[in-house]
Design an enzyme around this catalytic site. Structure first.
Site, short mmCIF file in Angstrom:
data_model
loop_
_atom_site.label_atom_id
_atom_site.label_comp_id
_atom_site.label_asym_id
_atom_site.label_seq_id
_atom_site.Cartn_x
_atom_site.Cartn_y
_atom_site.Cartn_z
N SER A 248 43.66 29.72 43.80
CA SER A 248 42.52 30.45 44.35
C SER A 248 41.30 29.59 44.17
CB SER A 248 42.34 31.77 43.60
OG SER A 248 41.86 31.50 42.30
N LYS A 249 40.18 30.09 44.66
CA LYS A 249 38.95 29.31 44.54
C LYS A 249 38.61 29.08 43.08
CE LYS A 249 36.68 30.23 48.89
NZ LYS A 249 36.05 31.34 49.58
N ARG A 250 39.05 30.00 42.23
CA ARG A 250 38.74 29.83 40.81
C ARG A 250 39.65 28.79 40.14
NH1 ARG A 250 40.16 33.69 37.93
NH2 ARG A 250 40.87 35.01 39.62
N THR A 251 40.88 28.65 40.64
CA THR A 251 41.83 27.76 39.96
C THR A 251 42.02 26.43 40.67
OG1 THR A 251 43.67 28.82 41.12
CG2 THR A 251 43.12 29.67 38.93
#
Ligand code: GLU
Length: 475
Positions: A248-251
Site C-alpha cells: 500500500s502507499k504506507r508500505t
C-alpha cells in the site's frame, strides 16, 4: 456450446494506476490470449465520490506501456471500448427492477439517519423493508419517495462459492447481507453493475484480487437470481510489501507511474509481476510474455502471499538492461532520461558506444544519466575521493599528459601499451597511474575500463579534462 474465453479487468478510476491492477491485468491478458479469447477493460466509475479525473487515461496508458492490449469490437463496445459503467446507468436500473419483480430484491425507504440508527442497534441492516407489501412499495416508489433496491438473500439457505484456485466454500446465507444493488440516486452499487456487466459482456473467467473474495457469495446469488450461467472465479493473492503487510502507499510504492519514472522497463515489471503468481515449468526467472502465454497453466499459479520487492525488481531490470534488450532498444529507452537530465547524446553511434561500456554498471534507466554524465558533458562534479587522487597523483598526471598528447590515436591498442610502459619506466604500480587519470577525466573512481573509455571520450576531451583537473587542485 462452450463460450469464448473472455476475461476482463474492471478497475475503478480512483487514483494512480496501481501495480496490483497491472498484475491482475497481466493474468487476465495471459489467460485470454492462451485461449484465443478476448480481454476486456471495463472502467467501474459509478462511485462518483472517489472518481479521479485523468485516472482512466493513466490506467489505459499503463496497459499500453506494459504491452497488455485489450480487445475492441462491435460486440464488446466497438470504438467506445473500454466500457464505462457511468454510460450504462439505465441498464443497471432495468436489471434491478427486474429483480424486484421476480422477488429477488425489494425496495427499502429508510433515510440515512434511520439506517445509521439501525446499524447502531442491530450491527447492520436487518431487512425490515422486506415486510412492506409489494403494492405499497410500488405505490411509494411511483409517488417519488427516495429509496434503494436491496438484494433479498434467501434465508434460510446456503450459497456455494467455487474458486478455481482455492476450492469450494459453502456460506450460510445468514452471513450474507441484503446489500444495496441500486442507490437512491439511481446509481448501481459495485455488486450489481459488476455482475450485470460480466454477464452482458460474456465474461467466462473472473480473475481478480483476493480482496473481492468476500463479495463473491453476493455475486453468485445475483447470477442465481437472474438465472445466468456462472463464470469461473480465480482470486489471486494480494501483493505484499517486504515484511508481509499488504502493499500500500504506507508500505511501498503502488503507482506504476512511479516505477516507470524510476527507470524500470515495462518488460522487467511485466516479468516480475508474472513471478508474483506464476512460475515457469523449468524454473527460469526471465521470460517473455509470449513464453508465459505458451507455458501458462493454472496448476502453475500459487496463492501464497507474493512479496513485491523493489530490490528484486531492480535486479531483474538490470538483467534486462545487460542481457535482454538490444543495444538499439536500450539506446531508445535511455533517451528520455538523458533528455530529462538535460544531456545531449550527440549521435546514436556515440550513445551506443557509451552504453556498451556502461551497460553492466546501471540497473535502472534513471541511473544512467547520473552514472554516465561525464560521457556527455564536462559539467560534472568531482567526488571528494577523486580530488584526493588527483592531488596525490598531480606529478604523474602532468607527465602523463605529455605522453597522451604525443600518441597518434586513442585506440586501446595504442593507449594500453603506452600507459603500461609509462608506469613501468617509473617503477609505479599501474593503479598509481590509472586512479588519478580516472579521477581527472571522470571525477570518480569507479568507471568502465580505462582504455575503452579513453577511446570513447577521445583525445580532445581527455586532454582538456586533464588540464582542468590540474588547475582545480592548484586553485
Ligand atoms: N471495480 C473493482 C476494482 O476496482 C472490480 C473488482 C472485480 O474485478 O470484480 O477492482
Amino acid at each position: 456450446m462452450s463460450r469464448m474465453v473472455t476475461t476482463r479487468i474492471a478497475p475503478s478510476p480512483t487514483g494512480d494506476p496501481h501495480v496490483g491492477t497491472a498484475y491482475i491485468a497481466l493474468f487476465n491478458y495471459v489467460w485470454a490470449r492462451k485461449n484465443g479469447g478476448r480481454f476486456i477493460v471495463r472502467i467501474e466509475d459509478t462511485d462518483r465520490a472517489r472518481y479521479v479525473e485523468g485516472a482512466e487515461k493513466q490506467i489505459l496508458n499503463m496497459l499500453k506501456w506494459l504491452g497488455l492490449d485489450y480487445d475492441e469490437g462491435p460486440d464488446i463496445g466497438g470504438p467506445h471500448a473500454p466500457y464505462r459503467q457511468s454510460e450504462r446507468l439505465d441498464l443497471y436500473k432495468k436489471y434491478a427492477e427486474e429483480l424486484v419483480r421476480s422477488g429477488w430484491a425489494y425496495r427499502a425507504f429508510e433515510t440515512p439517519e434511520e439506517l445509521e440508527k439501525i446499524r447502531k442497534e442491530k450491527g447492520g441492516y436487518d431487512g425490515r423493508a422486506r415486510n412492506i407489501p409489494p403494492e405499497e412499495a410500488e405505490a411509494r416508489a411511483r409517488a417519488g419517495e427516495p429509496h434503494v433496491i436491496r438484494l433479498k438473500v434467501p434465508r434460510p439457505g446456503t450459497t456455494e462459492v467455487r474458486d478455481e484456485l482455492r476450492g469450494t466454500v459453502v456460506y450460510d446465507n445468514a452471513e450474507i447481507p441484503d446489500v444495496v444493488l441500486l442507490k437512491s440516486d439511481g446509481y448501481p452499487t459495485y455488486h450489481l453493475a459488476n455482475v450485470v456487466d460480466d454477464h452482458l459482456m460474456g465474461v467466462t473467467d473472473v480473475i481478480r484480487g483476493e480482496e473481492w473474495l468476500v463479495s463473491t457469495p453476493i455475486h453468485v446469488l445475483l447470477y442465481r437470481a437472474f438465472g445466468w450461467e456462472l463464470p469461473k472465479f480465480y482470486h489471486m493473492p494480494l501483493l505484499r510489501a517486504p515484511g508481509g503487510a499488504k502493499l500500500s502507499k504506507r508500505t511501498g510504492h503502488t503507482s506504476v507511474d512511479y516505477y516507470r519514472e524510476q527507470g524500470i522497463l515495462p518488460e522487467a515489471l511485466r516479468n516480475y509481476l508474472s513471478l508474483m503468481g506464476f512460475s515457469m515449468p523449468d524454473g527460469r526467472e526471465i521470460f517473455t510474455l509470449e513464453e508465459m502465454i505458451e507455458a501458462f497453466d493454472w496448476k502453475r499459479v500459487h496463492v501464497g502471499a507474493p512479496v513485491f520487492d523493489w530490490e528484486k525488481l531492480v535486479w531483474m531490470n538490470g538483467k534486462y538492461i545487460r542481457e535482454v534488450l538490444s543495444l538499439d532498444e536500450l539506446a531508445e529507452r535511455v533517451k528520455p532520461f538523458l533528455e530529462a537530465a538535460g544531456l545531449d547524446w550527440r549521435s546514436d553511434a556515440y550513445l551506443k558506444k557509451v552504453l556498451e561500456l556502461m551497460r553492466p554498471r546501471f540497473e535502472t534507466l534513471k541511473e544512467f544519466p547520473e552514472k554516465a554524465r561525464y560521457f556527455f558533458t564536462d559539467d560534472f562534479d568531482y567526488e571528494e575521493k577523486a580530488v584526493k587522487e588527483i592531488q596525490k597523483g598531480a606529478e604523474i598526471l602532468r607527465e602523463l599528459k605529455g605522453l597522451l598528447e604525443s600518441l597518434p590515436d586513442f585506440r586501446p591498442a595504442t593507449t594500453e601499451p603506452a600507459i603500461k610502459a609509462f608506469a613501468e619506466e617509473r617503477g609505479l604500480k599501474l593503479r598509481k597511474v590509472m586512479q588519478p587519470l580516472r579521477a581527472a577525466i571522470t571525477g570518480r573512481l569507479a568507471t568502465p575500463g580505462m582504455y575503452e573509455m579513453l577511446e570513447v571520450l577521445g583525445k580532445d576531451t581527455v586532454l582538456r579534462r586533464l588540464d582542468r583537473a590540474l588547475k582545480l587542485i592548484e586553485a
